[in-house]
Motif scaffolding. Structure first.
Motif, PDB file in Angstrom:
ATOM      1  N   THR A 143      -3.494   0.355  -3.193  1.00 23.84           N
ATOM      2  CA  THR A 143      -3.106  -0.987  -2.757  1.00 23.84           C
ATOM      3  C   THR A 143      -3.020  -1.905  -3.969  1.00 23.84           C
ATOM      4  OG1 THR A 143      -4.120  -0.742  -0.573  1.00 23.84           O
ATOM      5  CG2 THR A 143      -3.763  -2.985  -1.365  1.00 23.84           C
ATOM      6  N   THR A 193       0.857  -1.185   0.000  1.00 28.77           N
ATOM      7  CA  THR A 193       0.000   0.000   0.000  1.00 28.77           C
ATOM      8  C   THR A 193       0.896   1.239   0.000  1.00 28.77           C
ATOM      9  OG1 THR A 193      -1.778  -1.111   1.192  1.00 28.77           O
ATOM     10  CG2 THR A 193      -1.772   1.294   1.240  1.00 28.77           C
ATOM     11  N   SER A 223       0.821   5.474   0.275  1.00 24.61           N
ATOM     12  CA  SER A 223       0.007   6.630   0.668  1.00 24.61           C
ATOM     13  C   SER A 223       0.946   7.744   1.111  1.00 24.61           C
ATOM     14  CB  SER A 223      -0.951   6.244   1.809  1.00 24.61           C
ATOM     15  OG  SER A 223      -0.222   5.806   2.947  1.00 24.61           O
TER      16      SER A 223
END
Length: 752
Positions: free
Chosen positions: A142, A86, A88
């Motif tokens: 993801t 993932t 971010s």
């Protein structure tokens, strides 16, 4: 490898080194026969602790200016148990979570290409285009791996990509494989060690074994049971240093949560094994391409289990354990004779399972292997077939062919390390999707297996993306996005260049796995249509596509030309454009010769030789095309002149004669199998070879007599035995030289 770069003994050997000493102490001559050192890299030996420290160390190597802007965290696997990551975070504070440290790096690679729009390719990068503050991620992203196995490296890679590479070069390769989502990596360097250690307990002296083991550049084929001894003898110190390097590679892979795929034992033994070991049943394997093959110890016989146990003990002592081992019994014409292949396969798997309970046996899908007979003798749930024929066979039905044994869709888009661009990318995408969609699919992985990796960054990037892109890849969109990240910015000319390459060399079909090679590197003949016997005999795509790509690359904005990625692609495209033009020029030379037109013949030969000079100059401007690095790397491993000369011959012969006269000449014709357009090799070997041939034709036209009969092998072998330094650093302006190539060649619309 500079000697200071190699692992050295530490004051307090670790457990693995002590185990190795115990294994060798039981051998004739004891541990003195082979000094043992532990893996000396503290980072590689450090506890994984969810792998974040190992990923962090790799990130500092890859992005030294920006590593501090990433937070790397361990993550969990997806609901289906697959690896995932993932990405971010905000500007200057990017967060990457991954199920393994390698998968964390895969997330970093995804961020760089899709958010920061830069690339770390193999080779070449555009990291200079990164801003001081990294961009944020608009929405968390993801990705989960679509397949469990993401395997890399051909059994021949250590030979054709460079058996004498340094630790730093091998660690860089590991970092790049992790960035692109690979989780299983074949480790061949040092693979001679367990044979050397174990067989000293079975009646062989250290000197006999060192003569049996080939030089490092040819060891890949010894491990495949194809040959022995060529390029040797090797020294005990070389065996030791290669084992130390191999252990270091394996440790680094483990630290990143990747699987080091180690060679397993399936019965390869030296001559005279049965005479020295009563009761042993040995089957001669005949010849392979003119070489005498090593013998095969019948795995069902009484000695095999003991030798296999000793082999795995020596391997464990030095390299540690693994969850996957590579073995291909009876590769390319091996002879089963009276051996019960079904029972033998079961015995090979039993020996592996005894040494490494639950380990997977990886076998190459190649020609007719693995046979149904072999598969019927094993637990196929603990096998993985890495398919080397995925892109060549018409509509392959692997479930039926291999009795539903798990397999990985593979590519061998480069043979012998040829410097040629292109791949069957549409075939990859179609067959990967179709294979996964089958209700009874046994497709569980991908296998990136060019015979020499690191020669085609676009092919590497696209093939490894198969395992991570949630939907079918749109090739046009993929290549457009690749053009942007490859050079670090959007540019219409860059996009046009890669669209031309997509429509050309990256849109080949199933008639072959590899693009055509170069006529400049072929043994001279007016009818030559390939250099390697097994290369395609003609163009596999419209030549104008590469010429158009070269024109477009030359117009890329000046601000994007500073990256090593741009320089590599520009040089490689100019090189390919010249190679493609040779296929137009040689038939014209033939026509002039056959017509007896001496004036035209000489003009065309002059044009050919001008193109050879351009080719040498443009390839000499990028370090990835320098023959001097190939020979200097080999020589650096020697401890005296005799060793240095022997190792240089090992690598010179591999890319020219390949081996003995018998192997090099018809009917086997291995000469030039590993041809490559490299500066140094072009001026010293290929151009003089053509010059001699053209001179003989010129004399024939003048005299009216037949051209001289030339013993090419004698000339080639004499050259391979030479020694001498070539530049190891590039020279010249790549852009100016590529422009000179474009100016010298006909325009794209004049080509067919």
């Amino acid at each position: 490898m500079p000697r200071s770069d190699r692992p050295r003994p530490s004051g307090r050997p670790g457990l693995r080194a002590l185990l190795a000493l115990l294994v060798l102490a039981a051998a004739p001559g004891g541990a003195a026969a082979l000094p043992v050192t532990p893996s000396a890299d503290p980072a590689a030996a450090a506890p994984v602790r969810n792998g974040v420290p190992a990923a962090r160390a790799a990130l500092r190597r890859l992005l030294p200016r920006h590593a501090g802007q990433f937070t790397l965290l361990p993550g969990t696997r997806g609901a289906d148990g697959q690896d995932g990551f993932t990405v971010s975070g905000r500007a200057g504070a990017v967060v990457v979570r991954g199920s393994t440290p390698a998968t964390v790096l895969t997330g970093v690679g995804w961020y760089l290409r899709h958010v920061a729009h830069v690339d770390i390719g193999w080779p070449g990068d555009s990291l200079g285009a990164l801003p001081e503050v990294l961009p944020g991620v608009p929405q968390p992203v993801t990705r989960s791996a679509l397949v469990r196995h993401r395997y890399a490296l051909n059994d021949t890679d250590d030979g054709y990509a460079g058996a004498y590479r340094t630790w730093e070069e091998r660690r860089r390769q590991i970092d790049l494989l992790a960035l692109h989502g690979i989780n299983e990596v074949l480790v061949q360097v040092g693979a001679e060690y367990p044979y050397y250690a174990a067989l000293q307990r079975y009646g062989y002296t250290a000197a006999e074994l060192r003569a049996w083991i080939p030089g490092p550049a040819h060891q890949s084929w010894w491990l495949l049971q194809n040959l022995s001894g060529f390029g040797g003898p090797v020294s005990g110190q070389l065996i030791e240093e290669r084992a130390a390097l191999g252990a270091r590679v394996a440790d680094e892979l483990r630290a990143l949560g990747m699987t080091p795929v180690l060679p397993g034992f399936f019965g390869t033994v030296p001559p005279g094994f049965a005479d020295r070991n009563p009761g042993a049943r040995v089957r001669p394997q005949g010849t392979w391409e003119g070489f005498i093959r090593p013998d095969w110890l019948d795995p069902v016989g009484p000695v095999f289990a003991a030798l296999a146990a000793d082999y795995y003990a020596a391997q464990r002592a030095r390299f540690g354990d693994s969850a996957m081992y590579r073995m291909s019994p009876l590769h390319e014409g091996g002879k089963a004779a009276s051996v019960d292949v079904k029972a033998a396969a079961g015995a090979v798997q039993k020996a592996l399972d005894t040494a490494r309970p639950g380990a997977l046996w990886a076998v190459l899908g190649w020609q007719d292997d693995p046979t149904g007979e072999l598969l019927s003798g094993v637990d196929t749930s603990r096998m993985l077939i890495v398919d080397g024929m995925s892109e060549r066979c018409e509509k392959p039905d692997r479930e039926t062919s291999w009795a539903h044994t798990p397999y990985a869709l593979g590519t061998i888009h480069n043979f012998g390390g040829h410097t040629t661009v292109g791949a069957n990318t549409s075939v990859w995408i179609e067959r990967f999707g179709a294979g996964r969609a089958k209700p009874d699919s046994a497709l569980t992985g991908i296998a990136y297996m060019p015979e020499a990796a690191g020669t085609d960054p676009a092919a590497f990037a696209l093939f490894t993306d198969l395992a991570w892109e949630p939907g079918p890849i749109d090739r046009r969109a993929w290549f457009a996005a690749y053009a942007r990240s490859r050079y670090g910015g959007a540019d219409a000319y860059a996009e046009a260049a890669w669209e031309a390459l997509r429509r050309g060399p990256y849109s080949t079909g199933t008639d072959s796995a590899q693009p055509q090679d170069s006529l400049f590197t072929a043994r001279p003949s007016l009818t030559a249509n390939k250099a390697s016997t097994w290369a395609p005999g003609g163009m596999r795509y419209p030549a104008a596509s590469v010429r158009s790509a070269l024109d477009a690359l030359l117009e890329v904005a000046p601000g994007l030309r500073r990256s090593s990625a741009y320089r590599y692609d520009l040089v490689d495209t100019a090189r390919q454009a010249l190679a493609n033009h040779a296929r137009v020029l040689l038939p014209q030379i033939r026509g002039a010769y056959q017509a007896g037109d001496l004036g035209r013949f000489r003009l065309l030969v002059e044009e050919w030789q001008r193109d050879e000079r351009l080719l040498a100059a443009v390839t000499g401007s990028d370090r990835n095309f320098l023959f001097g690095r190939w020979t200097a790397g080999a020589r650096s491993w020697g401890v005296n002149d005799a060793e240095r000369d022997r190792y240089e011959y090992d690598v010179r012969s591999l890319v020219t004669t390949w081996g003995t006269r018998t192997a090099s000449e018809p009917p086997f014709s291995l000469h030039d199998y590993a041809n490559r357009e490299w500066a140094g090799l072009l001026e010293e070997f290929y151009a003089p070879r053509w010059a001699r041939y053209f001179a003989s034709l010129d004399r024939a036209l003048v005299s009216g007599e037949a051209p001289e009969a030339i013993d090419w092998y004698a000339i080639e072998e004499a050259w391979a035995l030479r020694t001498g330094s070539r530049p190891t650093e590039p020279s010249g302006n790549p852009y100016a030289l590529a422009r000179a190539v474009a100016d010298a060649l006909p325009p794209a619309d004049a080509r067919t």
